[in-house]
Scaffold this motif. Sequence first.
Motif, PDB file in Angstrom:
ATOM      1  N   LEU A  65      50.486  50.132  51.318  1.00 35.08           N
ATOM      2  CA  LEU A  65      50.005  50.258  49.941  1.00 35.08           C
ATOM      3  C   LEU A  65      49.281  51.591  49.747  1.00 35.08           C
ATOM      4  N   LEU A  71      53.913  46.401  45.984  1.00 30.80           N
ATOM      5  CA  LEU A  71      53.535  45.126  46.587  1.00 30.80           C
ATOM      6  C   LEU A  71      54.721  44.475  47.268  1.00 30.80           C
ATOM      7  N   ARG A  97      43.866  37.011  49.249  1.00 30.55           N
ATOM      8  CA  ARG A  97      42.906  38.106  49.164  1.00 30.55           C
ATOM      9  C   ARG A  97      42.719  38.745  50.532  1.00 30.55           C
ATOM     10  N   LEU A 113      41.085  43.421  47.672  1.00 29.33           N
ATOM     11  CA  LEU A 113      42.301  43.295  46.880  1.00 29.33           C
ATOM     12  C   LEU A 113      42.684  41.833  46.744  1.00 29.33           C
ATOM     13  N   VAL A 115      45.793  39.487  45.320  1.00 26.33           N
ATOM     14  CA  VAL A 115      47.213  39.568  44.960  1.00 26.33           C
ATOM     15  C   VAL A 115      47.679  38.222  44.421  1.00 26.33           C
ATOM     16  N   ARG A 122      52.017  40.357  41.646  1.00 22.53           N
ATOM     17  CA  ARG A 122      51.331  41.448  40.979  1.00 22.53           C
ATOM     18  C   ARG A 122      49.886  41.507  41.456  1.00 22.53           C
ATOM     19  N   VAL A 123      49.234  42.638  41.212  1.00 19.71           N
ATOM     20  CA  VAL A 123      47.815  42.763  41.545  1.00 19.71           C
ATOM     21  C   VAL A 123      47.007  41.934  40.562  1.00 19.71           C
ATOM     22  N   GLU A 126      41.211  44.336  41.953  1.00 18.36           N
ATOM     23  CA  GLU A 126      40.898  45.260  43.042  1.00 18.36           C
ATOM     24  C   GLU A 126      39.499  45.819  42.812  1.00 18.36           C
ATOM     25  N   THR A 139      39.687  46.856  39.012  1.00 14.02           N
ATOM     26  CA  THR A 139      40.804  46.494  38.143  1.00 14.02           C
ATOM     27  C   THR A 139      40.813  44.980  37.960  1.00 14.02           C
ATOM     28  N   ASP A 168      50.531  47.332  37.854  1.00 14.82           N
ATOM     29  CA  ASP A 168      50.122  46.077  38.483  1.00 14.82           C
ATOM     30  C   ASP A 168      50.894  45.782  39.773  1.00 14.82           C
ATOM     31  N   ASP A 169      51.694  46.750  40.234  1.00 10.57           N
ATOM     32  CA  ASP A 169      52.443  46.543  41.478  1.00 10.57           C
ATOM     33  C   ASP A 169      52.094  47.585  42.536  1.00 10.57           C
ATOM     34  N   LEU A 171      48.628  49.708  44.682  1.00 10.30           N
ATOM     35  CA  LEU A 171      47.210  49.744  44.989  1.00 10.30           C
ATOM     36  C   LEU A 171      46.557  50.792  44.098  1.00 10.30           C
TER      37      LEU A 171
END
Length: 394
Positions: A65, A71, A97, A113, A115, A122-123, A126, A139, A168-169, A171
């Motif tokens: 990442l 991701l 996480r 992070l 996920v 998607r994220v 973060e 984020t 959103d995909d 880091l």
Amino acid sequence: MTVLTPGAAEPGTRTLRPALTELRLTACASHFGVTLPVEPLTILTGRSGSGRSSALRAYRALARLAGGASLARAFPDPAGWVPEHAGPDASGRRGFRVGCTVDGPAGPVRLDLAVQVEPELRVAGERLTGADGTELFVTALRDPTRSTVQAAWYTAGAAVVTRAPFPDDRLGTAVVPLRVAGRTPGQRRVLAAAEQVVVALRSVFVCDPDPERMRATGPPPADTERDAGRLLPDCGNLAAVLRRTRTECAQRHARLVAAVRAGCRGPVVDLRTEGPPDGTERAVLDRGDGRLTPVQRLGDGELRYLALALVLLTGPGVLDVDPATEIPSAYQCLTVLADDLDRSLDDRQVRELAALAAAMCARGHVRLVGSARGAAQLRAGVPGDPLTVVDLDR
């Protein structure tokens, strides 16, 4: 979990080379609330199923990442990272996480992070936190209908924070250097923290020598051979790399020969290659009496030992890694990830490899994070030297 370590660094010391010092598996695969210390030479031990391999895979995923991977590429089987008994929240979402701490010129910086895996990858959130607890970059997934997360970073200018959408995909920390201008002291602090994390994570080489690939003749497949002079993770192009390292640094090659002599049966006076440099040459051990032993004839343990010794004695310019080229090498540290480090090795080879790893890690330009079935022989190879053993069974 029991941690056996020779002791922490003196308080107040700062390293020029950013390095990961802590891996957090908050809710990830079989791990809950696990914090693993990461020192220059760290070995994870434990029985099968204790999570040794998944911990190293989490480290590898963070490294991908940080290098800009999506991701989906970093977590090719995302469902396998969700804790088995983790139920969906009120919105039907499930995920995992993971996080880490990176120390360096900017001080210890935390990356956390979250996920989301279901209903789609998607994220979810973060956070990049400074040594004093300041949230430098955050984020959050505000609108599930958009393919972005809402990002906010510390500015300390006319406005306390700046807000903008981020992918959103990816880091977000890896994107920060491209999006933050660095005009205010706050923004420059965010940049320094993000770059420190990215530099530390990107310089990773995942080493898993495959004896069968090392015995194969002919050049590696075209889809895996990026550069014949850079060692691949499976070490299948060992001969091509040996040809290069033997001519580039006689001192380091002599040390490799000494290591091979200590870990392989029979006399060894040299390690070299024969044949044209077109991917078909072969590596041989020179026995000193006119006999040449092709490395293909060595046992699995000897081949793995040879490859691991070569990795520890080389660097980013020889290994297939993607370091931050914009940062001078003096400010980077290579981390070698080696799962099942002692696989196929006998006790003598484990001791010799541990001694070599300790010597190279003490120089500061390389770190080793691996896993092993036990620590007794590793400790026998580095008595009194810095070796951190993390027992995941306790």
